[in-house]
Design an enzyme around this catalytic site. Structure first.
Site, PDB file in Angstrom:
ATOM      1  N   TRP A   8       2.813   8.058  -2.434  1.00 29.95           N
ATOM      2  CA  TRP A   8       4.226   8.217  -2.837  1.00 29.95           C
ATOM      3  C   TRP A   8       4.306   9.163  -4.040  1.00 29.95           C
ATOM      4  O   TRP A   8       5.137  10.063  -4.083  1.00 29.95           O
ATOM      5  CB  TRP A   8       4.800   6.841  -3.173  1.00 29.95           C
ATOM      6  N   ASP A  60       0.831  -1.218   0.000  1.00 27.30           N
ATOM      7  CA  ASP A  60       0.000   0.000   0.000  1.00 27.30           C
ATOM      8  C   ASP A  60       0.864   1.266   0.000  1.00 27.30           C
ATOM      9  O   ASP A  60       1.972   1.258   0.531  1.00 27.30           O
ATOM     10  CB  ASP A  60      -0.918  -0.033   1.234  1.00 27.30           C
ATOM     11  N   GLU A 110     -12.523  -4.456  -4.137  1.00 33.98           N
ATOM     12  CA  GLU A 110     -12.951  -3.067  -3.914  1.00 33.98           C
ATOM     13  C   GLU A 110     -12.227  -2.083  -4.844  1.00 33.98           C
ATOM     14  O   GLU A 110     -12.741  -1.012  -5.146  1.00 33.98           O
ATOM     15  CB  GLU A 110     -12.703  -2.661  -2.460  1.00 33.98           C
ATOM     16  N   ASN A 111     -11.025  -2.466  -5.295  1.00 30.26           N
ATOM     17  CA  ASN A 111     -10.260  -1.573  -6.177  1.00 30.26           C
ATOM     18  C   ASN A 111     -10.930  -1.366  -7.540  1.00 30.26           C
ATOM     19  O   ASN A 111     -10.615  -0.411  -8.250  1.00 30.26           O
ATOM     20  CB  ASN A 111      -8.819  -2.079  -6.377  1.00 30.26           C
TER      21      ASN A 111
HETATM   22  C1  IPE Z   1      -5.525  -2.749  -0.246  1.00 32.75           C
HETATM   23  O1  IPE Z   1      -5.142  -1.429  -0.440  1.00 32.75           O
HETATM   24  C2  IPE Z   1      -5.502  -3.486  -1.546  1.00 32.75           C
HETATM   25  C3  IPE Z   1      -4.182  -3.631  -2.147  1.00 32.75           C
HETATM   26  C4  IPE Z   1      -3.023  -3.339  -1.621  1.00 32.75           C
HETATM   27  C5  IPE Z   1      -4.186  -4.203  -3.438  1.00 32.75           C
HETATM   28  P1  IPE Z   1      -6.215  -0.255  -0.559  1.00 32.75           P
HETATM   29  O2  IPE Z   1      -5.442   1.005  -0.644  1.00 32.75           O
HETATM   30  O3  IPE Z   1      -7.155  -0.539  -1.660  1.00 32.75           O
HETATM   31  O4  IPE Z   1      -6.991  -0.391   0.818  1.00 32.75           O
HETATM   32  P2  IPE Z   1      -7.892   0.643   1.623  1.00 32.75           P
HETATM   33  O5  IPE Z   1      -8.983   1.072   0.720  1.00 32.75           O
HETATM   34  O6  IPE Z   1      -7.011   1.791   2.002  1.00 32.75           O
HETATM   35  O7  IPE Z   1      -8.354  -0.103   2.805  1.00 32.75           O
HETATM   36  C1  IPE Z   2      -1.533   0.284  -3.435  1.00 36.74           C
HETATM   37  O1  IPE Z   2      -1.351   1.653  -3.441  1.00 36.74           O
HETATM   38  C2  IPE Z   2      -1.823  -0.272  -4.805  1.00 36.74           C
HETATM   39  C3  IPE Z   2      -3.211  -0.712  -5.006  1.00 36.74           C
HETATM   40  C4  IPE Z   2      -4.142  -0.714  -4.110  1.00 36.74           C
HETATM   41  C5  IPE Z   2      -3.552  -1.202  -6.321  1.00 36.74           C
HETATM   42  P1  IPE Z   2      -2.560   2.664  -3.413  1.00 36.74           P
HETATM   43  O2  IPE Z   2      -2.930   2.976  -4.825  1.00 36.74           O
HETATM   44  O3  IPE Z   2      -3.661   2.175  -2.571  1.00 36.74           O
HETATM   45  O4  IPE Z   2      -1.869   3.942  -2.746  1.00 36.74           O
HETATM   46  P2  IPE Z   2      -2.522   4.948  -1.703  1.00 36.74           P
HETATM   47  O5  IPE Z   2      -3.067   4.136  -0.580  1.00 36.74           O
HETATM   48  O6  IPE Z   2      -3.573   5.704  -2.435  1.00 36.74           O
HETATM   49  O7  IPE Z   2      -1.374   5.813  -1.290  1.00 36.74           O
HETATM   50 MG    MG Z   3      -4.093   2.369  -0.592  1.00 36.06          MG
END
Ligand code: IPE
Ligand code: IPE
Ligand code: MG
Length: 247
Positions: free
Chosen positions: A26, A21, A68-69
């Site tokens: 970053w 995460d 959820e992504n």
């Molecule tokens: C969890 O990260 C899923 C992955 C790392 C792929 P998210 O950034 O989607 O999680 P939440 O929404 O902050 O809980």
């Molecule tokens: C993790 O980084 C990658 C995925 C969840 C695909 P994020 O995209 O969630 O990065 P933040 O949490 O917005 O910084």
């Molecule tokens: Mg994240």
């Protein structure tokens, strides 16, 4: 001096699972697009995979895309899917050189055809590798995984293939996406968030947790050693007393 010297190679986690995460933050800190953060994250993936194999970790699971992504902006989802295809194409070499077997868990049929095709190819080409199993959690949600397991088991009960009395932990394990993969020993989550986000709920029942503020694209070999050292300092009691464990 590297923390590698503090690691006991005989007590590394058998199954390490990582919630990668912080890619977005970053990038934001640098005034860059989120997609650049995801690209930056792929470097950490490569370092982590190679380091885990070297340490003798047998199972590594990386949370790459959650159910959820799918709710993120379409542009970001598309970028992530493209990045997956290009990374799979590029990294097959690293996997072969390091004798690593690729596996994937999640609702894979929801992935774009190109991703499915590339995944199938790398999985089949690396299927006889034995040093480590790398599992990518893609379009993965633990609740969805449990729901599909309940459905499959119910179907078998209905058709008299298994009896209700026979349902135990092993039957449930066999119907999860993770099937042959052992329980998780250590979960690492980067970026300072202290949550599980629907990751391997059943499989982490007795896992240790390690949270770090480091954002995923900055996660280094040394950061991984730090997590392993912390894991090795813990006493895993599995419900027993400390005295029973030290015997
Ligand atoms: C969890 O990260 C899923 C992955 C790392 C792929 P998210 O950034 O989607 O999680 P939440 O929404 O902050 O809980
Ligand atoms: C993790 O980084 C990658 C995925 C969840 C695909 P994020 O995209 O969630 O990065 P933040 O949490 O917005 O910084
Ligand atoms: Mg994240």
């Amino acid at each position: 001096m590297s923390l590698l010297n503090n690691i006991n190679q005989n007590n590394v986690p058998n199954h390490l699972a990582i919630i990668m995460d912080g890619n977005g933050r970053w990038a934001k800190q640098r005034g860059l697009l989120r997609s650049i953060g995801h690209e930056g994250g792929t470097k950490s993936v490569r370092t982590t995979v190679e380091t885990c194999a070297k340490l003798g970790i047998k199972n590594l699971t990386l949370y790459a895309f959650s159910t959820e992504n799918w709710n993120r902006p379409k542009l970001e989802v598309d970028t992530l899917m493209k990045l997956l295809v290009s990374s799979l194409k590029k990294e097959i070499k690293t996997l072969q050189e390091n004798n690593i077997k690729l596996n994937a868990i999640g609702n894979l049929t929801n992935l774009p055809n190109k991703v499915q095709k590339e995944l199938k190819e790398v999985i089949s080409k690396t299927s006889t590798n034995t040093r480590m199993t790398l599992t990518l959690a893609l379009s993965y949600g633990s609740r969805e995984e449990i729901i599909q397991a309940v459905k499959k088991i119910s179907e078998k009960v209905k058709n008299n293939i298994i009896s209700i009395e026979a349902i135990d932990e092993s039957i449930i394990n066999q119907h999860l996406y993770t099937q042959d993969i052992p329980d998780v020993d250590l979960v690492i989550r980067t970026s300072g968030e202290h949550r599980i986000s629907n990751f391997l709920l059943w499989q982490i029942a007795y896992a240790e947790f390690y949270f770090t503020d480091v954002l995923w694209p900055d996660f280094s070999e040394e950061n991984l050693y730090e997590a392993i050292v912390s894991y090795q300092q813990r006493e895993r009691r599995f419900g027993k007393t400390s005295e029973q464990i030290s015997k």
